[in-house]
Scaffold this motif. Sequence first.
Motif: not given
Length: 229
Positions: A137-159
Amino acid sequence: MGIKISIIIPALNEESEIAGTLEKLQSLEGAFELIVADGGSTDRTCELAEAGGARLIRSERGRGIQMHAGAVAATGEVLWFLHADSVPPLVACDEILTAISVTNVVGGNFALRFEGDSRAAVFMNRFYEVIGHFGLLYGDSGIFVRSDVYRQLGGFKPLPLFEDLEFIGRLRKRGSLVKIDTPITTSSRRFENRPFLPVFLRWVLFQGLYWIGVNPTRLAGAYRPVRRQ
């Protein structure tokens, strides 16, 4: 009070798309907020985003950087990342909430349909159906995520490239991902006024190089002319 979804749209010089997209998003059912994370637009994108009811966040340029900036500012329990030229179905928020109601589900995405009946759009629609069977899956397919999990993972990297693939790789380790069959419709503009086959083959090549471990920063210079952001 119901669960709120934060819809985050990274944008760069999207004045031709952003107003129409936001107008359609305002018709979604459910509780949500709209955030446009702008990467330094020089057109009317920012003006139109605010006029369309979105909260405007300014950040450095780069899709991963912009999406993360929007996520940091978000107040919803679910983060939903959309492209500026993509429109989801009206029931999309309900679909997301149903998906994450399952305890072990941490996020997911939608089926994707490219608008129009050009050969490129028809081919890509079929191609996305096929790769979906392999869990890609890719970003143009509308990725969604629990906000607490996103923050625990550190979110998207500045790649500079493949920030979506890198993030999804980490997200899979935290729980299950769900694909919602109700499709998002996205523009076919990336295929317009350019030969489709060379663009597609180049995309496949760079995907392959990424999967065998080539650093995205090394790939970005050569790939940049293909990508809008």
